[in-house]
Motif scaffolding. Structure first.
Motif, short mmCIF file in Angstrom:
data_model
loop_
_atom_site.label_atom_id
_atom_site.label_comp_id
_atom_site.label_asym_id
_atom_site.label_seq_id
_atom_site.Cartn_x
_atom_site.Cartn_y
_atom_site.Cartn_z
N GLU A 1 0.83 -1.21 0.00
CA GLU A 1 0.00 0.00 0.00
C GLU A 1 0.87 1.26 0.00
O GLU A 1 0.58 2.22 -0.70
CB GLU A 1 -0.91 0.00 1.23
CG GLU A 1 -2.03 -1.02 1.19
CD GLU A 1 -3.14 -0.62 0.24
OE1 GLU A 1 -3.19 0.57 -0.14
OE2 GLU A 1 -3.94 -1.48 -0.13
N VAL B 1 -2.18 7.71 2.28
CA VAL B 1 -2.69 8.02 0.95
C VAL B 1 -3.08 9.48 0.83
O VAL B 1 -2.94 10.09 -0.22
CB VAL B 1 -3.91 7.12 0.63
CG1 VAL B 1 -4.46 7.43 -0.75
CG2 VAL B 1 -3.49 5.67 0.71
N SER B 2 -3.57 10.06 1.93
CA SER B 2 -4.02 11.44 1.87
C SER B 2 -2.95 12.44 2.31
O SER B 2 -3.21 13.63 2.40
CB SER B 2 -5.26 11.62 2.78
OG SER B 2 -4.94 11.27 4.10
N ASP C 1 -7.41 10.31 -1.88
CA ASP C 1 -7.77 9.61 -0.65
C ASP C 1 -8.46 8.29 -1.00
O ASP C 1 -9.67 8.16 -0.90
CB ASP C 1 -8.69 10.50 0.18
CG ASP C 1 -8.89 9.94 1.56
OD1 ASP C 1 -8.17 9.00 1.92
OD2 ASP C 1 -9.79 10.44 2.27
N TYR D 1 -3.13 3.28 6.88
CA TYR D 1 -3.52 3.65 5.53
C TYR D 1 -3.76 5.15 5.36
O TYR D 1 -4.21 5.59 4.32
CB TYR D 1 -4.80 2.90 5.15
CG TYR D 1 -4.61 1.41 5.07
CD1 TYR D 1 -4.03 0.83 3.95
CD2 TYR D 1 -4.98 0.59 6.12
CE1 TYR D 1 -3.83 -0.53 3.88
CE2 TYR D 1 -4.78 -0.78 6.05
CZ TYR D 1 -4.21 -1.33 4.93
OH TYR D 1 -4.03 -2.68 4.87
N GLY E 1 -1.68 12.80 -2.83
CA GLY E 1 -2.34 11.61 -3.32
C GLY E 1 -3.84 11.72 -3.14
O GLY E 1 -4.34 12.46 -2.31
N GLU F 1 2.49 1.67 -3.41
CA GLU F 1 1.49 2.10 -4.40
C GLU F 1 1.17 3.57 -4.23
O GLU F 1 1.03 4.31 -5.20
CB GLU F 1 0.23 1.25 -4.22
CG GLU F 1 -0.86 1.57 -5.24
CD GLU F 1 -2.08 0.69 -5.06
OE1 GLU F 1 -3.15 1.04 -5.60
OE2 GLU F 1 -1.97 -0.35 -4.38
N THR F 2 1.06 4.01 -2.97
CA THR F 2 0.76 5.41 -2.70
C THR F 2 1.87 6.33 -3.18
O THR F 2 1.63 7.37 -3.81
CB THR F 2 0.55 5.61 -1.19
OG1 THR F 2 -0.56 4.82 -0.78
CG2 THR F 2 0.27 7.07 -0.86
#
Length: 252
Positions: free
Chosen positions: A50, A113-114, A136, A110, A134, A53-54
């Protein structure tokens, strides 16, 4: 494998994914990953994937080539700047990363991502900064259950062939059910799932899509259940199990 080893590996996923370790620390983390059970290893791999990927998404969204003039200036400064040798010994004001690990609270998860990802390169007096944000994009509920610190996994064979795997988390109050190679039930019958915590509670019937799903089925309402069972019932299900096929034990 102790719970502390499991928790330590999950906490180290962030710094491992960001390559924020020494070579020795990286080898230690990789060795620890091989020692833990399959569930903890899967949690670690999900978190690392994750984060990677982010970062890839963040880098691609606003990637912009540096202006030619700035690029030339940076390259010219590099050509005439003294290059520092690799540091072998830590300066007295630098604390090894592993000393901080045990005190860190695991807040990454997680939410990354934001967050903003920033890359800063400095040469002499020239600083080049790239900042990206990124989208969300939240992980699936199944991913959150599998990646929970208290997640566990258990499997059992079906009498007619195939197997059932149940990943569960008390903190998430849910399970992820994955069926592999389980045959279709007889005509007019269905598989039904049950939480068992003294007396059975229906967790719903298994639909045809769930029977063949590769991503698993999330079932909420784990509560204090100590077992998870599958039974064969008339179409539409039953208020209580009548023909139990298999039962999986859910440990603490």
């Amino acid at each position: 494998m102790s719970e502390s080893s499991r928790q330590r590996l999950i906490e180290d996923a962030e710094i491992y994914a960001l390559h924020a370790t020494t070579e020795a620390e990286r080898r230690d983390i990789e060795a620890e990953r091989l020692r833990v059970d399959d569930t903890a290893r899967a949690q670690f791999d999900v978190l690392v994937a994750e984060i990677h990927e982010t970062l890839a998404l963040a880098a691609a969204i606003d990637a912009t080539p540096a202006p030619d003039r700035l690029r030339r200036t940076v390259l010219e400064r590099i050509a005439v700047s003294d290059q520092e040798p690799s540091v072998r010994a830590l300066p007295p004001n630098v604390t090894p990363l592993h000393r901080h690990r045990r005190e860190r609270s695991k807040t990454w998860r997680y939410s990354m991502v934001s967050a903003a990802a920033a890359v800063v390169v400095a040469v002499g007096g020239v600083v080049v900064v790239t900042q990206t944000m990124g989208n969300d994009a939240q992980p699936s509920q199944a991913d959150q259950i599998v990646a929970a610190p208290d997640a566990r996994e258990t499997s059992a064979e079906f009498p007619g062939g195939g197997s059932a795997t149940v990943a569960y988390s008390l903190s998430q109050d849910a399970v992820v059910v994955s069926l592999d190679g389980v045959p279709q039930p007889p005509s007019g019958r269905v598989y039904q799932m049950w939480f068992v915590d003294g007396s059975p509670r229906s967790a719903g019937v298994v639909t045809e899509d769930q029977l063949t799903s590769e991503s698993g089925t999330v079932v909420s309402g784990l509560g204090a259940s100590t077992n998870f069972a599958f039974s064969l019932e008339p179409a539409g299900g039953s208020p209580q199990p009548t023909e139990v096929l298999t039962m999986l034990t859910l440990g603490a």
